[in-house]
Write a protein that holds these residues in place. Structure first.
Motif: not given
Lengths: 247, 986
Positions: B38-39, B45-46, B52-53, B442-444
């Motif tokens: 759950t974010f 979320f970032y 876990d990219f 920042r870029s996800l």
């Protein structure tokens, strides 16, 4: 306006005063000046301060005669290039003036047109020719170089006074380039037109062999000028016109 | 308290509804459903996306429904940012992904709206674009273009560039672009390295004579197999290569094209770095990485989708062009604009007229609008606009407030990344508020951090990316990996070091603090010093040089300082400086021309003999040089600061000895003229008894001694020995600029406006403001405005002097000149001189340029003189009527400021003496319909001397008002058309 010192349309009064009075006269004369004038005078060296005080006192006296205003009350305004004139409230009759001095001699011209006057003691200086070659107009240089010896020196000074009288009348003084117009020392009264500007009647004034002098008048409305010469004496705490006036 | 509080207040907050409907929210829910996580907020979320990219990217490819084949696993092989490879088992076709039909963006949806300055707009539907791309791709394949080939383009920003690009991508070749306004040297430098087989280029007649430059480039590219003309312009026959037209290729057998899929990491775009050493580096970007990063940024950070129209103002040479192109994959319509910013409203008009929803621009444009007090919201209906993006450099806080009040309640998103990653490290977030001066997020999935650096104070640090990311370049073209490692991974082993300084703010956003490496940021433009060095290599007088950026406090983007070592020490004089400036403007760009050129004895060098820009820059900016021991000659830094200071304030920095000599000389001259001794340095000349005559004696003696002209009234300006010494010192330096910049626009050739009779150019102010002209506008001013210089009194001399200075700004033609009144004569004479020197004059405008009556032949002069005589008589009569009551004499007219008066007087003289001689070029005469009585009509003379064709435009105006509002609006319009070369359209 005092009728004795009045004007017809073409009258130019030319007053001379001496500026070599002793210290007590200078002190008395300085009482006629405004505080600003006294300050201005005091900034100069001793000789310069004395001449400035006396010249201003003489100027106030002369303007008093011509306007009927007390010399101490006379007020001056200054044009964009610093040329002094009577405060507009006091120049009701259109009285205009200009002052020049050389050494201890002061010459004041008063008339009803824009006016410029210059007086120089003629003194031989090697560099004057160089000044002339740099700043005078070609025709003027030709006329000067046709002459020799004292004649040539006199021609140099006459040319200079005519030019200086004109740029003073114009009001711009030396910011106006001197080689834009030419005067002639071989002619009497002459009209010189400035490009994009006004026309001026210029003429040399007779002051003997050691002095060169000239006057310039706006030539819009004044016909051939009639010169009236006067002298100022120091008497009773002020400069006053001498009894005799030459017309 | 309050100041901080106000600053921290968001300048924009998204509505609850917008957050609920954003694609980012949808994707978060999708991720939650797949991970059982759950974010709770964006930060959570970032964190997930970075930690876990692999899972993030795998879920993203699935959710975004990209057209790929093969296996999603492994997502990323390798853990180091430098060597990791994404999706090695996937294959895709970039163009196919952009052009496939999408939900909400079917084949009849507009794909591209191409706006032009000079042509009508063009709209291509998704179907039309796909057909053209397929046709062109089929033709390219047939003509032998192979996957892996390099295809290059010199292309304006229009629909054809897009077709060329996507067709190239469709056959698996890589695409590189240059814009037509780049110099042939710079283009060849880039393309040569790629050994390209195909060149797409524009050959249409453009103002900037592109065709000739294209030919120059072609000569430098022996690998070319054939050329494709983008716009049906004729390919010059001197180019001895097979050539085709894009319009023909696009029509061929498109149905046969099968959209082959290639390896996920096959090279798609090759972009060029600005290069601090050597030629520009060729950065190879893989197709898959570029696509997934772009789609992620567009959909998640920008919430872009079907129904959106994206307009990012760019040129084809900038990575934002590639970036916006990918928006087709999200179903958005893209709008491209081939033209400049001629006025503050230029881009907003496009936004309004085309229903743009997301508009991208740069901080300077926002600043320009703000400075011009232009309000887009008042001028246009911007109902559809929902976001403004800004990139390129740091966005000042004030711009956020300006957008809020003058554009509307929408987010201003500061985005930043670059060519190196063909994407963004920081950018927007549709679910978050916008704070002044900050990038939102920042870029996800990119682990972007500020790495503490000795150069700056924490929390500001070097921008690094610590984890693998798909849009990391595949490498440099022609590199074995070493240069690539050196460029991004050497500074901090194992992580990407970008060369920017930045900080993460308390709100989770980011703030940028400029470049950290030796790339110059000159007034906002990024400049690689290597290009300067290579241009200077052609000047044998220069042994070595170093270019550095000198910053002024509080101003982002400094000025360019060039330090040179001369082959013969002491030979850097004014003419050499002029040659250097000219050379740089010619072979590089005007942005490469330094503000200060100073000679130094030696340059700071490292032990290996490499010059150290960083050390020089730090020394110049008063920052402690970090590593003096790394320098072979640290003492060179001390001399360097001195040299620049000396050049900068020539008059102030004159050595004491010289000044003392001046004072002794002047004192002697004064003593002679005044016959007084000694004289104090601060005593007033006139207080010492100086008269006009003795003043002239001084001026004469000084002029003779120093061999230079002083104004006649020098002593009024400088009545003490001290001030006169200064005046003389200043007369030496050439600091007065006769040509000054009047407008900030810069995307085209310059226009020079020549002063009128007063010598100043401020009378052009309103015109410049209203003129629709994309190039820079310069004003030519009279030399006499400089109190130290003598005004010109011959028009021919003026023209010669101005041409010399104009050439410093624009070394070669074609030139555009316009002169008002007296300035028309000067412009005419300048044009004559330039023509005589073999230059081309593109435009010569004479605005109400009257000539002196002396120029008239007698039969035309006579009626004029008669009329004037009549007028004079009337005036005298009127005056005498007014004069009757008193003896009032007219005083000379109210005085102008003295320098203007001086210039005017000289100009009048020049005017009177000038006779125009025949000119074999063309000119446009703008005549006012209310003539000045005291001047004669010059039309007959102009039509006689202008031999190459005189165009006459009549204006409803008079001489005094033609340059003032509101009349100037008409003139500006007429002039804009004339400049655009389409006056006939009116």
């Amino acid at each position: 306006v005092s009728s004795k010192y009045g004007f017809s349309a073409n009258t130019v009064w030319l007053w001379q005063a001496r500026l070599d009075h002793p210290g007590e006269v200078v002190a008395a004369a300085s009482q006629l000046l405004s505080p600003q004038e006294r300050m201005q005078a005091a900034r100069g060296s001793a000789d310069v301060a004395r001449r400035r005080v006396l010249a201003r006192a003489a100027l106030r006296a002369v303007l008093g005669c011509h306007t009927g205003i007390s010399p101490t009350v006379v007020r001056f305004e200054y044009g964009p290039f610093g040329k002094p004139r009577l405060a507009s409230a006091q120049s009701g009759g259109g009285v205009q003036f200009n002052l020049s001095s050389t050494g201890d001699l002061c010459l004041i011209a008063v008339t009803t047109a824009e006016v410029g006057v210059d007086v120089e003691r003629i003194a031989g200086r090697a560099d004057l020719e160089a000044v002339a070659s740099r700043f005078f107009a070609r025709d003027e240089l030709t006329a000067i170089r046709q002459r020799r010896g004292n004649e040539r020196l006199r021609a140099l000074f006459q040319t200079w006074t005519l030019k200086e009288a004109l740029v003073k009348a114009d009001g711009r003084g030396l910011t106006l380039p001197l080689d834009w117009f030419a005067v002639s020392i071989d002619e009497g009264p002459q009209v010189v037109s400035l490009e994009g500007g006004h026309s001026w009647t210029v003429m040399t004034l007779p002051f003997g062999p050691e002095i060169a002098a000239a006057v310039a008048l706006h030539s819009g409305t004044v016909p051939e000028p009639a010169l009236v010469f006067g002298e100022l004496d120091w008497d009773g705490g002020s400069f006053v016109p001498a009894a005799e006036v030459t017309r | 308290v309050t100041e901080t509080a106000v600053r921290d207040q968001p300048v924009f907050t998204p509505t609850f509804d917008a957050v609920a409907r954003s694609q980012l929210t949808a994707f978060m829910r999708f991720c939650e459903s797949r991970t059982a996580a759950t974010f709770s907020d964006q930060a959570a979320f970032y964190r997930f996306s970075v930690e876990d990219f692999r899972l993030f990217w795998s879920l993203f490819v699935e959710w975004s429904d990209l057209t790929v084949s093969g296996a999603l696993e492994p997502v990323c092989s390798g853990d180091s940012c430098e060597h990791a490879v994404f999706f090695p088992q996937l294959a895709l076709n970039y163009a196919e992904n952009l052009l496939r039909p999408l939900d909400g963006a079917d084949d009849d949806t507009p794909a591209v709206i191409a706006c032009h300055d000079a042509r009508p707009d063009e709209v291509l539907t998704r179907r039309a674009l796909r057909d053209r791309v397929a046709g062109t791709a089929a033709a390219l394949a047939e003509l032998g273009v192979q996957p892996g080939d390099r295809v290059v383009a010199i292309a304006p920003n229009d629909a054809n560039a897009i077709v060329a690009c996507l067709a190239t991508a469709a056959v698996g070749a890589s695409f590189s672009t240059a814009s037509p306004d780049m110099g042939s040297f710079a283009i060849a430098d880039r393309f040569r390295q790629l050994a390209p087989s195909v060149l797409f280029a524009t050959f249409a007649e453009r103002e900037d004579a592109t065709a000739a430059r294209v030919a120059d480039v072609v000569r430098e590219l022996p690998s070319l197999q054939f050329i494709v003309s983008l716009d049906d312009g004729l390919v010059p026959s001197e180019i001895g290569l097979a050539s085709y037209r894009l319009s023909e290729l696009a029509k061929t057998r498109r149905a046969e094209f099968a959209w082959p899929r290639f390896d996920f990491n096959h090279s798609l775009f090759i972009l060029f770095s600005s290069g601090t050493t050597g030629p520009p580096k060729c950065i190879v970007h893989g197709a898959g990485g570029t696509l997934v990063e772009h789609v992620k940024e567009h959909r998640l950070h920008l919430d872009l989708g079907p129904g959106d129209t994206l307009f990012f103002h760019s040129s084809t040479a900038w990575m934002m062009w590639n970036w916006q192109l990918s928006a087709l994959a999200s179903g958005a319509t893209i709008l491209v604009y081939d033209g400049g910013i001629r006025a503050p409203d230029a881009l907003w008009r496009i936004v309004a007229e085309n229903g743009v929803t997301v508009f991208g621009t740069s901080p300077p444009y926002l600043k320009l609008c703000e400075d011009a007090q232009f309000s887009p919201r008042r001028e246009f209906r911007l109902d559809r606009l929902r976001a403004v993006l800004s990139t390129g450099s740091i966005l000042p806080d004030a711009s956020y407030d300006w957008v809020r009040s003058e554009v509307g309640a929408l987010p201003l998103q500061s985005i930043s990344g670059g060519t190196d990653i063909i994407g963004c490290f920081v950018l927007g977030n549709p679910n978050l508020p916008v704070r002044r001066g900050e990038s939102q997020w920042r870029s996800l999935a990119l682990d972007v951090r500020a790495m503490p650096s000795p150069a700056v104070t924490w929390p500001i640090g070097e921008l690094i990316c610590a984890n693998p990311f798909p849009s990391r370049p595949v490498g440099f073209f022609g590199d074995d990996g070493r240069a690539f490692h050196q460029a991004y991974f050497a500074a901090n082993e194992g992580v990407w070091t970008h060369g920017d300084l930045f900080e993460v703010t308390s709100s989770g956003g980011a703030r940028l603090h400029g470049r950290s490496d030796a790339v110059l940021n000159v007034g906002g433009a990024r400049i690689g010093p290597a290009e300067i060095y290579r241009a200077l290599a052609g000047l044998p007088e220069i042994q070595d040089a170093i270019a550095v950026e000198q910053r002024t406090d509080g101003v982002e983007g400094g000025r360019l300082v060039l330090l040179v070592v001369m082959s013969v020490p002491g030979t850097l004089d004014a003419s050499m400086r002029a040659r250097i400036r000219r050379e740089l403007a010619r072979s590089a760009t005007p942005a490469h021309v330094p503000a200060v050129i100073a000679e130094v004895g030696e340059l700071p060098q490292t032990h290996s003999g490499k010059r150290s820009e960083r050390a020089a820059r730090d020394a110049l900016n008063g920052i402690a040089v970090r590593n003096r021991s790394a320098l072979r000659n640290p003492e060179s830094l001390d001399g360097l600061v001195d040299s620049v200071a000396r050049v900068e304030a020539r008059q102030a920095a004159r050595r004491v000895g010289e000044e003392a000599t001046d004072i002794a000389t002047i004192s002697a001259i004064w003593e002679e003229a005044l016959e007084i001794s000694p004289i104090g340095l601060e005593e007033n000349f006139f207080d010492l008894g100086g008269t006009s005559l003795s003043a002239l004696r001084v001026v004469e003696a000084v002029a003779a001694h120093y061999g230079r002209d002083l104004p006649q009234s020098a002593l009024m300006q400088a009545p003490t020995i001290e001030s006169m010494a200064k005046l003389i010192a200043q007369t030496e330096g050439d600091d007065f600029a006769p040509v000054i910049r009047l407008s900030r626009r810069s995307s085209g050739p310059p226009l020079f406006l020549v002063h009128g009779v007063f010598g100043e150019v401020f009378e052009f102010q309103a015109l410049v403001q209203h003129l629709d002209y994309e190039g820079p506008i310069y004003g030519v001013r009279a030399r006499g405005l400089d109190v130290r210089a003598e005004p010109h009194s011959r028009l021919e001399d003026m023209a010669r002097y101005y041409v010399e200075h104009v050439r410093e700004i624009q070394p070669e033609g074609p030139y555009s000149l316009l002169g008002f009144s007296f300035g028309g004569l000067v412009a005419f004479e300048m044009a004559r001189l330039l023509r005589a020197e073999g230059e081309e004059i593109e435009f010569l405008g004479l605005l109400d340029a009257d000539l002196h009556e002396r120029c008239l032949p007698w039969y035309e002069w006579l009626p004029f003189a008669t009329r004037r005589q009549l007028r004079r008589a009337v005036r005298v009569l009127e005056r005498s009527r007014r004069m009757i009551p008193g003896l009032q004499n007219p005083r000379p007219e109210p005085a102008l400021p003295p320098p203007l008066e001086r210039v005017q007087a000289h100009a009048m003289r020049a005017f009177k003496n000038y006779r125009p001689r025949p000119y074999d070029g063309a000119a446009t005469l703008f005549r006012v319909d209310v003539r000045r009585a005291e001047f004669c009509d010059a039309l007959p003379i102009w039509s006689r001397v202008v031999r190459g064709g005189l165009t006459v435009r009549q204006l409803r105006a008079d001489h005094m008002t033609v340059l003032h509002e509101p009349t100037v609006l008409d003139f500006a319009t007429v002039l804009s058309y004339a400049l655009a070369g389409r006056a006939s359209a009116r």
